[in-house]
Design a protein around this motif. Structure first.
Motif, PDB file in Angstrom:
ATOM      1  N   GLU A  36       0.863  -1.188   0.000  1.00 40.88           N
ATOM      2  CA  GLU A  36       0.000   0.000   0.000  1.00 40.88           C
ATOM      3  C   GLU A  36       0.889   1.223   0.000  1.00 40.88           C
ATOM      4  O   GLU A  36       2.066   1.162   0.382  1.00 40.88           O
ATOM      5  CB  GLU A  36      -0.951  -0.007   1.200  1.00 40.88           C
ATOM      6  N   ALA A  37       0.323   2.318  -0.442  1.00 47.59           N
ATOM      7  CA  ALA A  37       1.089   3.569  -0.513  1.00 47.59           C
ATOM      8  C   ALA A  37       1.387   4.047   0.899  1.00 47.59           C
ATOM      9  O   ALA A  37       0.640   3.780   1.841  1.00 47.59           O
ATOM     10  CB  ALA A  37       0.295   4.616  -1.277  1.00 47.59           C
ATOM     11  N   SER A  38       2.469   4.791   1.012  1.00 46.65           N
ATOM     12  CA  SER A  38       2.839   5.315   2.324  1.00 46.65           C
ATOM     13  C   SER A  38       1.865   6.416   2.725  1.00 46.65           C
ATOM     14  O   SER A  38       1.202   7.029   1.894  1.00 46.65           O
ATOM     15  CB  SER A  38       4.272   5.826   2.324  1.00 46.65           C
ATOM     16  N   THR A  39       1.793   6.699   3.991  1.00 50.38           N
ATOM     17  CA  THR A  39       0.852   7.679   4.524  1.00 50.38           C
ATOM     18  C   THR A  39       1.354   9.103   4.373  1.00 50.38           C
ATOM     19  O   THR A  39       0.655  10.035   4.714  1.00 50.38           O
ATOM     20  CB  THR A  39       0.576   7.390   6.007  1.00 50.38           C
ATOM     21  N   GLY A  40       2.537   9.287   3.872  1.00 49.77           N
ATOM     22  CA  GLY A  40       3.095  10.616   3.634  1.00 49.77           C
ATOM     23  C   GLY A  40       3.704  11.242   4.863  1.00 49.77           C
ATOM     24  O   GLY A  40       3.843  12.447   4.939  1.00 49.77           O
TER      25      GLY A  40
ATOM     26  N   ALA B 176       2.962  -3.423   7.317  1.00 51.79           N
ATOM     27  CA  ALA B 176       1.675  -2.820   7.680  1.00 51.79           C
ATOM     28  C   ALA B 176       0.750  -3.839   8.326  1.00 51.79           C
ATOM     29  O   ALA B 176      -0.019  -3.508   9.240  1.00 51.79           O
ATOM     30  CB  ALA B 176       1.008  -2.227   6.446  1.00 51.79           C
ATOM     31  N   GLU B 177       0.811  -5.081   7.861  1.00 52.67           N
ATOM     32  CA  GLU B 177      -0.057  -6.124   8.395  1.00 52.67           C
ATOM     33  C   GLU B 177       0.629  -7.475   8.212  1.00 52.67           C
ATOM     34  O   GLU B 177       1.258  -7.728   7.185  1.00 52.67           O
ATOM     35  CB  GLU B 177      -1.391  -6.104   7.635  1.00 52.67           C
ATOM     36  N   VAL B 178       0.481  -8.342   9.202  1.00 49.66           N
ATOM     37  CA  VAL B 178       1.038  -9.699   9.127  1.00 49.66           C
ATOM     38  C   VAL B 178      -0.094 -10.630   8.719  1.00 49.66           C
ATOM     39  O   VAL B 178      -1.087 -10.772   9.432  1.00 49.66           O
ATOM     40  CB  VAL B 178       1.648 -10.134  10.474  1.00 49.66           C
TER      41      VAL B 178
ATOM     42  N   LEU C  11      12.772 -20.657   9.153  1.00 52.83           N
ATOM     43  CA  LEU C  11      12.009 -21.842   8.765  1.00 52.83           C
ATOM     44  C   LEU C  11      10.957 -21.469   7.728  1.00 52.83           C
ATOM     45  O   LEU C  11      10.735 -22.187   6.762  1.00 52.83           O
ATOM     46  CB  LEU C  11      11.304 -22.457   9.979  1.00 52.83           C
ATOM     47  N   ARG C  12      10.306 -20.337   7.995  1.00 51.84           N
ATOM     48  CA  ARG C  12       9.274 -19.853   7.091  1.00 51.84           C
ATOM     49  C   ARG C  12       9.216 -18.337   7.245  1.00 51.84           C
ATOM     50  O   ARG C  12       9.045 -17.834   8.361  1.00 51.84           O
ATOM     51  CB  ARG C  12       7.926 -20.484   7.460  1.00 51.84           C
ATOM     52  N   PRO C  13       9.353 -17.589   6.145  1.00 53.32           N
ATOM     53  CA  PRO C  13       9.268 -16.134   6.270  1.00 53.32           C
ATOM     54  C   PRO C  13       7.830 -15.706   6.567  1.00 53.32           C
ATOM     55  O   PRO C  13       6.876 -16.405   6.222  1.00 53.32           O
ATOM     56  CB  PRO C  13       9.733 -15.628   4.904  1.00 53.32           C
ATOM     57  N   ALA C  14       7.704 -14.563   7.206  1.00 51.67           N
ATOM     58  CA  ALA C  14       6.376 -14.027   7.513  1.00 51.67           C
ATOM     59  C   ALA C  14       5.770 -13.465   6.229  1.00 51.67           C
ATOM     60  O   ALA C  14       6.421 -12.769   5.465  1.00 51.67           O
ATOM     61  CB  ALA C  14       6.482 -12.942   8.554  1.00 51.67           C
ATOM     62  N   MET C  15       4.495 -13.783   6.004  1.00 52.39           N
ATOM     63  CA  MET C  15       3.782 -13.259   4.855  1.00 52.39           C
ATOM     64  C   MET C  15       3.158 -11.926   5.292  1.00 52.39           C
ATOM     65  O   MET C  15       2.338 -11.910   6.228  1.00 52.39           O
ATOM     66  CB  MET C  15       2.694 -14.235   4.397  1.00 52.39           C
ATOM     67  N   VAL C  16       3.557 -10.830   4.647  1.00 50.33           N
ATOM     68  CA  VAL C  16       3.172  -9.505   5.132  1.00 50.33           C
ATOM     69  C   VAL C  16       2.642  -8.604   4.023  1.00 50.33           C
ATOM     70  O   VAL C  16       2.882  -8.845   2.837  1.00 50.33           O
ATOM     71  CB  VAL C  16       4.359  -8.804   5.823  1.00 50.33           C
ATOM     72  N   LYS C  17       1.947  -7.564   4.490  1.00 42.23           N
ATOM     73  CA  LYS C  17       1.525  -6.464   3.626  1.00 42.23           C
ATOM     74  C   LYS C  17       2.453  -5.304   3.962  1.00 42.23           C
ATOM     75  O   LYS C  17       2.642  -4.970   5.138  1.00 42.23           O
ATOM     76  CB  LYS C  17       0.066  -6.098   3.938  1.00 42.23           C
ATOM     77  N   VAL C  18       3.037  -4.714   2.918  1.00 47.17           N
ATOM     78  CA  VAL C  18       4.079  -3.689   3.118  1.00 47.17           C
ATOM     79  C   VAL C  18       3.502  -2.305   2.813  1.00 47.17           C
ATOM     80  O   VAL C  18       2.742  -2.129   1.860  1.00 47.17           O
ATOM     81  CB  VAL C  18       5.294  -3.975   2.220  1.00 47.17           C
TER      82      VAL C  18
END
Length: 189
Positions: free
Chosen positions: A153-157, A166-168, A180-187
């Motif tokens: 998502e776009a940055s908040t400025g 931003a979210e896991v 073992l397993r990377p975290a799946m995230v929203k950046v």
């Protein structure tokens, strides 16, 4: 026998007696020397050569013993390291298999099932004590070594240039420093 001819037994007795000067007695008794008496067909030089050969052979055996001892010490050290790595690999394999259980607990908690929090925290506590680390928390800097970005998502400025989690979406885990397993995230950003 006549009185003028000496008796043979007297001659032998005379020849066994030491000389008045004592010089013959030292030679007759054998001289004391540092060198062993040569064996038949050997000279004093051969004896010295044999001693040098024995010393050289002893030194060669000593060098061989030192080399073999060093090789065995290295072998033992490498075997211990290999065994430690095998145990760590087996433990990480078990932890990887238990990630499914942790995911199920996490999904049950998010659905509101009661009584799962205690089981999840106990399982996480036991695995954390053995080397499990939870990866992926909100607002931490994004690291492609630990995170797998599936959304952005776009940055908040707010002037933040570096991407941030931003979210896991799915928790990631590491075992003794190895992912073992990377975290799946929203950046964000």
């Amino acid at each position: 026998m006549s009185a003028s001819s000496p008796d043979i037994s007297e001659l032998e007795a005379v020849s066994d007696e030491p000389d008045a000067s004592g010089a013959d007695s030292v030679e007759a008794a054998g001289s004391v020397t540092a060198e062993p008496e040569p064996v038949e067909g050997q000279t004093a030089g051969d004896t010295e050569f044999d001693l040098a050969a024995v010393i050289a052979e002893r030194d060669a055996y000593l060098e061989d013993l030192q080399r073999v001892t060093a090789e065995f010490t290295n072998f033992r050290r490498q075997t211990m390291k290999r065994n430690t790595e095998l145990v760590a690999q087996a433990a990480s394999r078990l932890a990887r298999e238990l990630l499914v259980v942790l995911d199920a607990c996490e999904a049950a908690v998010s659905q509101g099932v009661e009584g799962i929090e205690a089981l999840q925290s106990q399982l996480l506590g036991v695995l954390s004590a053995e080397g499990l680390t939870v990866l992926g928390t909100v607002d931490e800097p994004f690291d492609p070594g630990f995170h797998e970005a599936v959304m952005s998502e776009a940055s908040t400025g707010d002037g933040q240039d570096a991407p941030v989690v931003a979210e896991v979406l799915r928790t990631g885990y590491a075992w003794n420093g190895r992912v073992l397993r990377p975290a799946m995230v929203k950046v964000r950003g």
